[in-house]
Design a protein around this motif. Sequence first.
Motif, PDB file in Angstrom:
ATOM      1  N   ASP A 198      32.917  44.404  38.176  1.00  0.00           N
ATOM      2  CA  ASP A 198      33.862  43.547  38.303  1.00  0.00           C
ATOM      3  C   ASP A 198      34.370  43.810  39.997  1.00  0.00           C
ATOM      4  O   ASP A 198      34.774  44.881  40.381  1.00  0.00           O
ATOM      5  CB  ASP A 198      35.090  43.961  37.511  1.00  0.00           C
ATOM      6  CG  ASP A 198      35.999  42.798  37.448  1.00  0.00           C
ATOM      7  OD1 ASP A 198      35.980  41.852  38.210  1.00  0.00           O
ATOM      8  OD2 ASP A 198      36.882  42.799  36.580  1.00  0.00           O
ATOM      9  N   ASP A 199      33.971  42.735  40.570  1.00  0.00           N
ATOM     10  CA  ASP A 199      34.475  42.819  42.131  1.00  0.00           C
ATOM     11  C   ASP A 199      33.782  43.716  43.156  1.00  0.00           C
ATOM     12  O   ASP A 199      34.392  44.445  43.860  1.00  0.00           O
ATOM     13  CB  ASP A 199      35.881  43.056  42.264  1.00  0.00           C
ATOM     14  CG  ASP A 199      37.009  41.822  41.599  1.00  0.00           C
ATOM     15  OD1 ASP A 199      36.424  40.948  41.300  1.00  0.00           O
ATOM     16  OD2 ASP A 199      38.081  41.889  42.030  1.00  0.00           O
ATOM     17  N   CYS A 222      36.510  36.125  38.997  1.00  0.00           N
ATOM     18  CA  CYS A 222      36.120  36.670  37.470  1.00  0.00           C
ATOM     19  C   CYS A 222      35.635  35.584  36.544  1.00  0.00           C
ATOM     20  O   CYS A 222      34.542  35.680  35.975  1.00  0.00           O
ATOM     21  CB  CYS A 222      37.240  37.511  36.975  1.00  0.00           C
ATOM     22  SG  CYS A 222      37.840  38.912  38.253  1.00  0.00           S
ATOM     23  N   HIS A 271      37.227  46.868  40.199  1.00  0.00           N
ATOM     24  CA  HIS A 271      38.249  45.710  40.293  1.00  0.00           C
ATOM     25  C   HIS A 271      39.830  46.442  40.734  1.00  0.00           C
ATOM     26  O   HIS A 271      39.858  47.720  40.203  1.00  0.00           O
ATOM     27  CB  HIS A 271      38.533  45.158  38.859  1.00  0.00           C
ATOM     28  CG  HIS A 271      39.304  43.853  39.161  1.00  0.00           C
ATOM     29  ND1 HIS A 271      40.841  43.939  38.988  1.00  0.00           N
ATOM     30  CD2 HIS A 271      39.166  42.456  39.269  1.00  0.00           C
ATOM     31  CE1 HIS A 271      41.237  42.818  39.269  1.00  0.00           C
ATOM     32  NE2 HIS A 271      40.291  41.780  39.152  1.00  0.00           N
ATOM     33  N   ASP A 273      30.150  40.215  39.169  1.00  0.00           N
ATOM     34  CA  ASP A 273      30.747  38.932  38.724  1.00  0.00           C
ATOM     35  C   ASP A 273      31.349  38.234  40.327  1.00  0.00           C
ATOM     36  O   ASP A 273      31.393  37.054  40.319  1.00  0.00           O
ATOM     37  CB  ASP A 273      31.744  38.969  37.823  1.00  0.00           C
ATOM     38  CG  ASP A 273      33.324  39.645  38.256  1.00  0.00           C
ATOM     39  OD1 ASP A 273      33.167  40.319  39.307  1.00  0.00           O
ATOM     40  OD2 ASP A 273      34.219  39.476  37.409  1.00  0.00           O
ATOM     41  N   ASN A 274      31.368  39.000  41.339  1.00  0.00           N
ATOM     42  CA  ASN A 274      31.906  38.387  42.447  1.00  0.00           C
ATOM     43  C   ASN A 274      31.897  39.457  43.396  1.00  0.00           C
ATOM     44  O   ASN A 274      32.137  40.546  43.314  1.00  0.00           O
ATOM     45  CB  ASN A 274      33.277  37.565  42.573  1.00  0.00           C
ATOM     46  CG  ASN A 274      34.387  38.431  41.964  1.00  0.00           C
ATOM     47  OD1 ASN A 274      34.821  38.326  40.727  1.00  0.00           O
ATOM     48  ND2 ASN A 274      34.709  39.177  43.077  1.00  0.00           N
ATOM     49  N   LYS A 318      38.685  37.897  47.126  1.00  0.00           N
ATOM     50  CA  LYS A 318      37.210  37.341  46.843  1.00  0.00           C
ATOM     51  C   LYS A 318      37.559  35.731  46.716  1.00  0.00           C
ATOM     52  O   LYS A 318      38.312  35.113  47.685  1.00  0.00           O
ATOM     53  CB  LYS A 318      36.992  37.466  45.189  1.00  0.00           C
ATOM     54  CG  LYS A 318      38.377  37.455  44.422  1.00  0.00           C
ATOM     55  CD  LYS A 318      38.098  38.576  43.399  1.00  0.00           C
ATOM     56  CE  LYS A 318      39.333  38.564  42.392  1.00  0.00           C
ATOM     57  NZ  LYS A 318      39.227  39.909  41.378  1.00  0.00           N
TER      58      LYS A 318
HETATM   59 CA   LIG Z   1      35.664  39.923  39.350  1.00  0.00          CA
END
Ligand SMILES: [Ca+2]
Length: 490
Positions: free
Chosen positions: A39-40, A83, A214, A304-305, A317
Amino acid sequence: MATIRDRTVIAVLALLPVLAVAAPLAAAPRPNIVFILTDDQRWDTIDKKHSVTGTTPVMPKVQSLLVNKGVLFQNHFVTTALCCPSRSSILAGKYAHTTGVHDNGGPDGGVQVFDDSSTLPVWLHDAGYHTGIFGKYLNGYAAIAPYIAPGWDEWHVFKAPGYFNYHLIENGADVAYDSADADYSTDVLRDKVLQFIAEAAEPFFVEFTPYNPHAPATPAPRHVGSFAGVAPWRPRNYAEPDASDKPAWVQSITWTQQDQTGTDTFRQRQLECLQSVDEAVDAVVQALKARGVLASTIIMYSADNGYSWGSHRWKPKQCEYEECMRDPLIVRYAPLVPRARKDSRITLNIDFAQTFAELAGATPDPGVEGRSLVPLLDGSATSWRTDMLNEHWNGKIPTFAQVRGLFTKPGGTPHIWKYVELVSGEKELYNLDRDPFELSNVAGNSSNAALVATMAARLRELDPGWTGSAPAAAAPTAFPPDYANDDAFE
Ligand SMILES: [Ca+2]
Ligand SMILES: [Ca+2]
């Protein structure tokens, strides 16, 4: 708390090589699938670039067990760098403009907007796979908990993500976890994944999606301080000194000493936060090996990003720049990728579902918009996409759509160009070969008018619903401007 039981499982796992029947020598026609989604996580936080010493990779196990044993995709992107839209697009294999999940919450975002009826786990389950998800599902899940989405046999999902003091919905039961070291969520989820790998009927599909790294990027206690002394990150576009070429949203940002200090600290925490994921990847590989299924399992690692870390004065993001939309993508699957290699072709998060469906012999939704990566993995592709669409909705950054890829100016030579249209009416154009840090927007240069026209037309091919500067955005006042602080939407 399942910690003690899971430790027992790990101990039993160590005995399995002795007990297991001989593993098949040939590749299973339908592989097991291990999908690891962080995540991130920025694309460049696997290798040595951000390490303290410059010699040890940030994620040494991901490097040695995945990158050095598989294919590293060097131009992997998400189609929306946030996300919930990204995760929805991954599950559906479709752009956010098709899923309708544009944001983490609000009228056009969050879990309640997502149609989960025809998604990757459903296709795989229908094809006979045993499926399990461990970690973060979609933003806003707490509002519909203990709902279990279709297609999942094992459901161990954050009610709301956290590193400590969180709840998991475990096959319908609400289980609280505390603040002890052993409650660190990545470790808890890892042990559940190991149990699933040890016990699940084949073929199996597991999505392991820890919260790391994250915000608030809390490292496991054993990793606190492990990146102390890492050199500050000051790329050429850091706090972009001359933003006169940029859209108003960038120009409006004043990058303060507080922003600099906070971002430096957050980056260190993110790098430390990745260490528990690295350990978990090692444990997953060892568990597959212990069961004798490592060679018949495809392992995919992605995020996811991305994250900006101060490039273009932007912390988090979503942005139209490379730091937000790039992500890691690594695939280990010896039957198709027998030797380690790198691949520079464009891959997208919307490709994952179609890829897994093909390998599983499953029937995907007919509306899937991604492409199977199997021809890239096995070397059979004779042609591939040369450009891509990236989209964003709502928030401080005006809604935008961009096309990025190989284009040629009339009479010129091919270059990698990025063309962005924002609903504000502003436009951006960068030659990424000559200006990889996106420092000089040349959309207004009359010599680029023909190229802009070509790319604007291509943008509308990739996103037929794009309305350009028409008022397509929801009122931004309903949303917080800074998605570094979006915990409320997790
Ligand atoms: Ca994310
Ligand atoms: Ca500039």
